[in-house]
Write a protein that holds these residues in place. Structure first.
Motif, PDB file in Angstrom:
ATOM      1  N   ASP A  37      34.030 -22.955 -32.667  1.00 11.16           N
ATOM      2  CA  ASP A  37      34.830 -24.072 -33.185  1.00 11.16           C
ATOM      3  C   ASP A  37      36.311 -23.988 -32.841  1.00 11.16           C
ATOM      4  OD1 ASP A  37      32.663 -25.240 -34.245  1.00 11.16           O
ATOM      5  OD2 ASP A  37      33.055 -24.661 -36.339  1.00 11.16           O
ATOM      6  N   SER A  38      36.817 -22.778 -32.745  1.00 13.10           N
ATOM      7  CA  SER A  38      38.263 -22.655 -32.518  1.00 13.10           C
ATOM      8  C   SER A  38      38.627 -22.623 -31.030  1.00 13.10           C
ATOM      9  CB  SER A  38      38.803 -21.414 -33.238  1.00 13.10           C
ATOM     10  OG  SER A  38      38.026 -20.281 -32.916  1.00 13.10           O
ATOM     11  N   PHE A  39      37.614 -22.835 -30.182  1.00 14.18           N
ATOM     12  CA  PHE A  39      37.897 -22.886 -28.747  1.00 14.18           C
ATOM     13  C   PHE A  39      37.937 -24.333 -28.260  1.00 14.18           C
ATOM     14  CE2 PHE A  39      36.077 -18.704 -29.388  1.00 14.18           C
ATOM     15  CZ  PHE A  39      36.906 -17.893 -28.635  1.00 14.18           C
ATOM     16  N   SER A  40      38.725 -24.561 -27.233  1.00 16.09           N
ATOM     17  CA  SER A  40      38.721 -25.883 -26.612  1.00 16.09           C
ATOM     18  C   SER A  40      39.096 -25.727 -25.151  1.00 16.09           C
ATOM     19  CB  SER A  40      39.716 -26.805 -27.309  1.00 16.09           C
ATOM     20  OG  SER A  40      41.023 -26.305 -27.134  1.00 16.09           O
ATOM     21  N   LEU A  41      38.904 -26.780 -24.405  1.00 17.11           N
ATOM     22  CA  LEU A  41      39.326 -26.747 -23.009  1.00 17.11           C
ATOM     23  C   LEU A  41      40.514 -27.665 -22.808  1.00 17.11           C
ATOM     24  CD1 LEU A  41      35.980 -26.809 -20.955  1.00 17.11           C
ATOM     25  CD2 LEU A  41      37.383 -24.851 -21.623  1.00 17.11           C
ATOM     26  N   HIS A  42      41.444 -27.191 -22.016  1.00 13.85           N
ATOM     27  CA  HIS A  42      42.514 -28.047 -21.535  1.00 13.85           C
ATOM     28  C   HIS A  42      42.253 -28.284 -20.055  1.00 13.85           C
ATOM     29  CE1 HIS A  42      45.821 -27.464 -24.809  1.00 13.85           C
ATOM     30  NE2 HIS A  42      44.668 -27.891 -25.299  1.00 13.85           N
ATOM     31  N   TYR A  43      42.795 -29.373 -19.534  1.00 14.83           N
ATOM     32  CA  TYR A  43      42.536 -29.720 -18.141  1.00 14.83           C
ATOM     33  C   TYR A  43      43.847 -29.904 -17.408  1.00 14.83           C
ATOM     34  CZ  TYR A  43      37.910 -30.416 -20.037  1.00 14.83           C
ATOM     35  OH  TYR A  43      36.714 -30.213 -20.673  1.00 14.83           O
ATOM     36  N   GLN A  44      43.920 -29.318 -16.218  1.00 22.64           N
ATOM     37  CA  GLN A  44      45.117 -29.493 -15.396  1.00 22.64           C
ATOM     38  C   GLN A  44      44.734 -30.229 -14.115  1.00 22.64           C
ATOM     39  OE1 GLN A  44      47.167 -26.018 -13.759  1.00 22.64           O
ATOM     40  NE2 GLN A  44      49.137 -26.981 -14.263  1.00 22.64           N
ATOM     41  N   LEU A  61      40.560 -22.481 -20.716  1.00 23.23           N
ATOM     42  CA  LEU A  61      40.150 -22.230 -22.098  1.00 23.23           C
ATOM     43  C   LEU A  61      41.339 -21.972 -23.017  1.00 23.23           C
ATOM     44  CD1 LEU A  61      37.650 -21.794 -23.929  1.00 23.23           C
ATOM     45  CD2 LEU A  61      37.699 -19.384 -23.250  1.00 23.23           C
ATOM     46  N   ARG A  62      41.265 -22.512 -24.230  1.00 26.20           N
ATOM     47  CA  ARG A  62      42.269 -22.262 -25.258  1.00 26.20           C
ATOM     48  C   ARG A  62      41.581 -21.770 -26.517  1.00 26.20           C
ATOM     49  NH1 ARG A  62      44.686 -22.221 -21.433  1.00 26.20           N
ATOM     50  NH2 ARG A  62      46.405 -23.529 -20.709  1.00 26.20           N
ATOM     51  N   TRP A  63      42.243 -20.839 -27.204  1.00 22.72           N
ATOM     52  CA  TRP A  63      41.715 -20.327 -28.468  1.00 22.72           C
ATOM     53  C   TRP A  63      42.754 -20.605 -29.539  1.00 22.72           C
ATOM     54  CZ3 TRP A  63      41.275 -14.507 -30.091  1.00 22.72           C
ATOM     55  CH2 TRP A  63      40.570 -14.426 -31.316  1.00 22.72           C
ATOM     56  N   ASP A  64      42.396 -21.477 -30.433  1.00 24.98           N
ATOM     57  CA  ASP A  64      43.327 -21.899 -31.464  1.00 24.98           C
ATOM     58  C   ASP A  64      42.905 -21.283 -32.779  1.00 24.98           C
ATOM     59  OD1 ASP A  64      45.207 -23.216 -32.920  1.00 24.98           O
ATOM     60  OD2 ASP A  64      44.035 -25.060 -33.092  1.00 24.98           O
ATOM     61  N   TYR A  91      29.376 -19.597 -20.786  1.00 30.05           N
ATOM     62  CA  TYR A  91      28.369 -20.665 -20.810  1.00 30.05           C
ATOM     63  C   TYR A  91      28.871 -21.850 -21.617  1.00 30.05           C
ATOM     64  CZ  TYR A  91      24.920 -17.607 -18.603  1.00 30.05           C
ATOM     65  OH  TYR A  91      24.253 -16.800 -17.722  1.00 30.05           O
ATOM     66  N   TRP A  92      29.580 -21.556 -22.694  1.00 31.50           N
ATOM     67  CA  TRP A  92      30.145 -22.651 -23.501  1.00 31.50           C
ATOM     68  C   TRP A  92      31.148 -23.455 -22.662  1.00 31.50           C
ATOM     69  CZ3 TRP A  92      35.009 -24.197 -24.953  1.00 31.50           C
ATOM     70  CH2 TRP A  92      35.059 -25.217 -25.919  1.00 31.50           C
ATOM     71  N   VAL A  93      32.007 -22.744 -21.947  1.00 31.96           N
ATOM     72  CA  VAL A  93      33.010 -23.400 -21.099  1.00 31.96           C
ATOM     73  C   VAL A  93      32.315 -24.313 -20.083  1.00 31.96           C
ATOM     74  CG1 VAL A  93      34.735 -23.014 -19.266  1.00 31.96           C
ATOM     75  CG2 VAL A  93      34.799 -21.629 -21.366  1.00 31.96           C
ATOM     76  N   LEU A  94      31.279 -23.792 -19.450  1.00 28.41           N
ATOM     77  CA  LEU A  94      30.601 -24.576 -18.419  1.00 28.41           C
ATOM     78  C   LEU A  94      29.947 -25.827 -19.014  1.00 28.41           C
ATOM     79  CD1 LEU A  94      29.838 -24.812 -15.453  1.00 28.41           C
ATOM     80  CD2 LEU A  94      27.775 -23.476 -15.941  1.00 28.41           C
ATOM     81  N   ARG A  95      29.284 -25.635 -20.164  1.00 28.44           N
ATOM     82  CA  ARG A  95      28.639 -26.777 -20.840  1.00 28.44           C
ATOM     83  C   ARG A  95      29.662 -27.851 -21.182  1.00 28.44           C
ATOM     84  NH1 ARG A  95      25.823 -23.296 -24.136  1.00 28.44           N
ATOM     85  NH2 ARG A  95      23.902 -23.000 -22.945  1.00 28.44           N
ATOM     86  N   GLU A  96      30.752 -27.402 -21.784  1.00 33.47           N
ATOM     87  CA  GLU A  96      31.817 -28.315 -22.212  1.00 33.47           C
ATOM     88  C   GLU A  96      32.449 -29.040 -21.012  1.00 33.47           C
ATOM     89  OE1 GLU A  96      32.533 -28.753 -25.382  1.00 33.47           O
ATOM     90  OE2 GLU A  96      34.389 -29.926 -25.177  1.00 33.47           O
ATOM     91  N   ALA A  97      32.734 -28.284 -19.959  1.00 37.56           N
ATOM     92  CA  ALA A  97      33.367 -28.875 -18.778  1.00 37.56           C
ATOM     93  C   ALA A  97      32.427 -29.881 -18.111  1.00 37.56           C
ATOM     94  CB  ALA A  97      33.776 -27.783 -17.785  1.00 37.56           C
ATOM     95  N   CYS A  98      31.127 -29.552 -18.061  1.00 39.48           N
ATOM     96  CA  CYS A  98      30.156 -30.461 -17.451  1.00 39.48           C
ATOM     97  C   CYS A  98      30.027 -31.737 -18.270  1.00 39.48           C
ATOM     98  CB  CYS A  98      28.779 -29.796 -17.331  1.00 39.48           C
ATOM     99  SG  CYS A  98      28.695 -28.608 -15.988  1.00 39.48           S
TER     100      CYS A  98
END
Ligand code: C2E
Ligand code: CA
Ligand code: CA
Ligand code: CA
Length: 276
Positions: A37-44, A61-64, A91-98
């Motif tokens: 829950d405390s992770f999110s992706l930022h995009y550049q 990846l960001r950890w808030d 795997y979470w990063v890949l799922r989220e990014a996809c």
């Protein structure tokens, strides 16, 4: 003794944690990974230097975490690698990014490439290629719109194995980019051994690139070499108009950096780069 020494070094570079030592942060990371829950992706954004068009974005990846404050990926990613958490995180990063890419494609059509960073530990998973295939299928993205960024260190682990994995990913259509190019010690031999599509020139070269600096000659040579190997070249960490112009004059393909935008949350990215 060797281990003790390297541990001390790692600790001392992370001294600015204040009250949070590595152990505390490791424990927080373990708990955080349970829910993500405390992770999110930022995009550049990445923009083509010639056409001035958006060509893709890198997911970062960001950890808030309210109790630890902002811990940067440079700190928590190596820690996650050490304590074995980078695999589920990855795997979470890949799922989220996809799924983000899919949502954006549904909105603006294709033509964008989503770049995702990979750690060596991820490539070492026996079922990595299968898991990647599953995630791609579930999200419905076209694998040719995905790019995995690896570093030389990743590539050099067990070259034979890494090569086999990269070729399997390539066979599925996924592009591979070599990140932080120029910072390793065997960059040149890696270039023609790996099935690369792109190299990303490390930002340390770009940072010091201004009129009269030797770095211009170095970057010119890197771009020329990449071109002759038919590789796509992205410059990282472009912060000034001058750097951008120099890169354009060299025929570098694309750039990324604070000049264009910092990495930003998805909604902001959409407003700024995908809504017209
Ligand atoms: P990286 O892959 O080399 O990512 C580029 C870093 O440079 C990002 O730092 C980005 O915010 C920063 N950057 C971009 N443009 C500029 C600029 O113009 N000036 C300056 N000074 N910096 C710029 P960030 O987001 O803190 O990430 C640091 C590193 O953490 C990444 O370096 C990557 O190695 C790792 N990382 C981040 N997300 C992930 C992930 O999802 N998985 C893995 N395995 N590693 C990740
Ligand atoms: Ca990267
Ligand atoms: Ca990089
Ligand atoms: Ca890096």
């Amino acid at each position: 003794k060797q281990l003790g020494r390297s541990r001390t070094e790692t600790y001392s570079t992370n001294m600015d944690f204040g009250m949070n030592d590595r152990l505390t942060i490791s424990n927080k990371l373990r708990r955080a990974v349970e829910s993500m829950d405390s992770f999110s992706l930022h995009y550049q954004p990445q923009v083509d230097l010639n056409a001035g068009m958006l060509v893709g974005m890198e997911a970062l990846l960001r950890w808030d975490n309210p109790t630890t404050g902002g811990i940067t990926p440079d700190v928590f990613i190596p820690l996650a690698e050490t304590i074995g958490l980078i695999v589920p995180i990855g795997y979470w990063v890949l799922r989220e990014a996809c799924s983000q890419l899919k949502a954006w494609e549904d909105k603006v059509g294709d033509g964008l490439v989503m770049s995702v960073n990979l750690s060596a530990k991820q490539l070492q998973q026996p079922d990595f290629v299968e898991m990647v295939g599953q995630i791609i299928e579930e999200s419905g993205v076209d694998p040719t719109h995905l790019c995995f960024e690896i570093t030389e260190t990743t590539a050099l682990g067990d070259m034979g194995h890494v090569l086999s994995i990269l070729n399997q990913l390539l066979n599925r259509g996924i592009h591979i980019a070599l990140d932080d190019f120029g910072t390793g010690y065997s960059s040149l031999s890696v270039l023609n051994q790996l099935p690369l599509r792109t190299i990303k020139i490390d930002r340390s070269f770009i940072r010091d690139m201004h009129a009269g600096s030797d770095h211009i000659a170095i970057v010119t040579a890197i771009v020329a070499m990449a071109k002759s190997l038919k590789l796509h070249v992205i410059a990282e960490g472009v912060e000034t108009e001058e750097q951008k112009q120099i890169l354009k004059d060299m025929n570098c393909d694309a750039y990324q950096g604070f000049l264009l935008s910092r990495p930003i949350p998805a909604e902001q990215f959409e407003d700024k780069f995908l809504s017209h």
